[in-house]
Enzyme design. Structure first.
Site: not given
Ligand code: PEP
Ligand code: MG
Length: 770
Positions: A605, A676, A364
């Site tokens: 996801e 996303c 992240h």
């Molecule tokens: C993902 O998992 O692609 C997502 C957009 O969420 P994050 O990266 O915050 O886990």
């Molecule tokens: Mg995610």
């Protein structure tokens, strides 16, 4: 054997440099195996030859002098085969090679094992024996394999330390040695390294000299007094609850703090010119080593107490130190593990690059760095952080490489790339108000992923049509407690107002995995498969409802809020969440707020969700695919682990097939679906997703103009043909190369990496810029 191994590894770990580490290895292994010779040969990448770096038993004068070609002699045989060789009579082997300088003719038995670190052959560890009757047995083979596997990382670390100091393996001057990590955020930065440390970690304290010895002595004296007071206070408070033998622990601590014990030795080191923190580190590490090497179990355990005491003293010494850290004009933050809070410490406009030992391209913090447009390299596992402090650094976030103290040529080469990238970004500003539409008039919604307010500002100037993912956990991560309802309302209102009347999709708190809240720690063996995302918030409906209430109240008068649920793996999680969301909605309306029920969507996801798209879509208003997690879970590759980074590939055919299926199934029940995850912000990925039929693409602000410019230059037909072609391929690397080639042929080579696409060599670019 285990304790011998442990002792050797500990001793090697605390060596000052590569040479000392190797000398310790050969002498301890020779002793442990009771053999006549132990030598270590390292493969010099500059010459591709094995250099005898240390020996116990051969002539010392041969060290640094004797070297062998890559596949020369028995050492070369071990290295090129990458496996152990055990010979009773080495001189009779056809590959035996004789070096008179070593005095080797006297030895017959030979056991050599390769030293390999992350697939890289680093060298060969050899033991030898005079008598052919003394051949090495299986137990000894196992010992050598184990020690070589354990030491390879330490050797790599020491080698990197030397290289940063401008030294080759053999101690000669060497420049522009690149260190490889994993690309974190694209772009190139040239700046000054600032090493930041998690508080009170003795192992991470750098060595520094001081010219104000009295000041350092005073600092240390104050820390000792403060820790003594702390311990006395705790001891008094617990006196009635502890048994006498437990209370004795405090006496041990206080005795260690008495003047003639640990403080005396630390003061001695300070008087030799070391700063207080470094002196403390040296003394504590020496104590710990001594205790750990003792045979008595009780005394071994005392090492824990010394380490704890050392940490307490260090945290007093460090109080206020990080706060007063000086950040240069162009700061490159370097840390074992960069945290969002560290980013926030750097004054505005001064942070140009990030380097992290831990983490990988989909961690992240890397996503945050991409959103902020800060070139980042992650997963530099062998880099000694403290050595980069104050050095000029080049951070190549395209290739995942850094250079310390670059030569003028190298700096000029990278300056050209920086300039090209800036020029490219300026050129794209003109696209801001143009629609994201293909040449054959297919429209795709271009949304942005946000977390910080700076993302909002950047995305507005980059022409985003709304927020596709607001990671609400980001403001939670930079606080030291849960934000109140009022505080949350303020964060959310900023995001909603900035984009009204366009939609703002707020994801409910997605913590766990690699996203920790210091004030709500989650310690798990397997955090990515554990208590994460919706699982946490459904177990804590008070946190979930407070957040949803803050979102709804913030949306009053704007009515552009959409709520999205992370990590959904079954239908009941959606139903339970909807139940809570409706409840909050009615309560907020009863409280007099004039709001509309927001649209609710789920993130896809987790592989289970891929097979229940219709059932999920029936219950909500929209779907959004998180390709970052979907890739990790489909491929069983931890997104945060640099060791497996080469296996993490969103262009893997399994991921692409899943994405095709999700879009088809969502549309079959008439629900909009977007992406996303980071794949949407990759120009090649965006083209494929558009061809699959995704309605919206949400990405970091920095990627937006590039993706828009590519989509505006191609036709949907072109993208669909490309998708059909690559769906026939079975290798992620081949697919990626095909997509890159198609984009290059369409004139977008510079988007993949400026500078590289010019095909120029370093010297050519540097001389062109001169
Ligand atoms: C993902 O998992 O692609 C997502 C957009 O969420 P994050 O990266 O915050 O886990
Ligand atoms: Mg995610």
């Amino acid at each position: 054997m285990l304790s011998t191994l442990r002792t050797i590894v500990q001793e090697v770990n605390s060596a000052r440099d590569l040479q000392e580490a190797l000398s310790i290895i050969v002498s301890r292994v020779q002793k442990a195996m009771n053999t006549e010779v132990c030598s270590v040969y390292l493969l010099d990448p500059a010459t591709n030859r094995y250099v005898l770096m240390a020996t116990e038993g051969l002539y010392r004068k041969a060290v640094g002098k004797v070297s062998l070609g890559y596949s020369e002699g028995l050492v070369g045989l071990v290295g090129s085969r990458e496996e152990l060789i055990n010979l009773e009579d080495a001189p009779s082997h056809p590959r035996y090679r004789y070096f008179p300088e070593t005095g080797e003719e006297r030895f017959r038995s030979f056991l050599g094992v390769p030293i390999i670190h992350h697939r890289r052959l680093m060298g060969v560890l050899v033991v030898q024996q005079r008598e052919s009757s003394r051949s090495f047995n299986e137990g000894e083979e196992a010992f050598m394999v184990t020690i070589s596997a354990q030491l390879s990382g330490v050797i790599a670390h020491s080698e990197a330390t030397g290289a940063i100091g401008g030294l080759s393996l053999t101690g000669e001057e060497a420049h522009d040695i690149g260190f490889d990590g994993v690309p974190g955020a694209p772009g190139v930065a040239i700046g000054t390294g600032v090493a930041v440390y998690p508080a009170a970690d003795l192992d991470l304290v750098p060595e520094k000299a001081t010219d104000d010895i009295e000041h350092e002595l005073d600092l240390f004296q104050c820390a000792v007094s403060a820790v003594r007071e702390d311990i006395e206070r705790v001891a008094a408070r617990l006196a009635s609850q502890l048994r006498p033998q437990e209370q004795a622990l405090f006496d041990v601590y206080l005795r260690m703090l008495s003047d003639e014990a640990l403080p005396d030795e630390v003061n001695g080191k300070i008087r030799e010119g070391n700063w207080a923190q470094g002196s403390l580190k040296q003394v504590v590490q020496q104590y710990v080593r001594n205790f750990e090497m003792m045979d008595d179990h009780y005394l071994q355990e005392r090492a824990v107490d010394v380490r704890d005491l050392g940490r307490r003293l260090l945290s007093h010494l460090q109080e206020g130190e990080q706060a007063s850290l000086e950040y240069p004009e162009r700061t490159v933050l370097v840390s074992e593990e960069i945290t969002p809070a560290m980013l926030g410490e750097v004054p505005k406009g001064q942070l140009v690059g990030l380097v992290s030992v831990k983490g990988s391209s989909h961690s992240h913090v890397a996503i945050l760095a991409r959103a902020m447009g800060i070139p980042t390299v992650m997963g530099l596992v062998d880099i000694p952080v403290n050595q980069l402090d104050g050095k000029e650094l080049v951070v190549d976030g395209f290739e995942g490489q850094i250079f310390a103290s670059p030569s003028a040529d190298l700096r000029a080469y990278y300056q050209v790339i920086c300039d090209e990238e800036n020029e490219l970004i300026r050129g794209l500003e003109a696209l801001r108000d143009l629609p994201c539409e293909t040449t054959d008039h297919h429209r795709v919604s271009m949304l942005v992923n946000t977390g910080l307010m700076t993302d909002v500002v950047r995305s507005l100037t980059h022409g985003a049509e709304g927020i596709g993912l607001y990671r609400t956990e980001v403001p939670f991560m930079i606080k030291d407690r849960f934000p109140s309802e009022q505080e949350q309302r303020e964060y959310y209102r900023e995001q909603l107002e900035a984009f009204a009347p366009n939609p703002v999709t707020m994801r409910t708190l997605d913590i766990g995995g690699d996203k920790c809240l210091t004030y709500f720690p989650i310690h798990e063996e397997n955090p990515f498969l554990g208590w994460r995302g919706i699982r946490v918030t459904l177990d804590h409906p008070e946190i979930f409802q407070l957040q949803v209430r803050a979102m709804m109240k913030a949306s009053e008068g704007l009515n552009n809020l959409q709520i999205m649920l992370p990590m959904i793996s079954n239908i009941s999680e959606v139903e339970e969440s909807l139940h809570l969301i409706y409840r909050v909605y009615h309560e907020v309306r009863e409280d007099g707020y004039n709001i509309h029920m927001p649209k609710v969507g789920v993130m896809i996801e987790v592989p289970a969700a891929v097979y229940q798209i219709r059932e999920l879509a029936d219950r909500v208003d929209f779907l959004s695919v998180g390709t970052n997690d979907l890739t990790q879970y489909l491929l069983a590759v931890d997104r945060n682990n640099p060791r497996v980074a080469p296996l993490y590939h969103s262009y893997h055919p399994a991921v692409l097939q899943a994405l095709v299926r999700i879009a088809q199934d969502a549309h079959a029940v008439g629900k909009p679906v977007g992406v996303c995850g980071e794949l949407a912000g990759d120009p090649g990925g965006a083209v494929l997703l558009m061809a699959m039929g995704y309605d919206s693409l949400s990405m970091n602000a920095a990627s937006l103009p590039k993706v828009k410019s590519v989509i505006r230059s191609v036709s949907l037909e072109w993208a669909t043909n490309l998708l059909e072609d690559i769906l026939l391929l079975d290798s992620p690397h081949v697919i990626k190369s095909c997509v890159d080639l198609a984009l290059r042929n369409a004139g977008f080579g510079r988007y993949m990496r400026p500078g590289k696409s010019t095909g120029k060599t370093l010297a050519e670019v540097a001389s062109a810029s001169a």
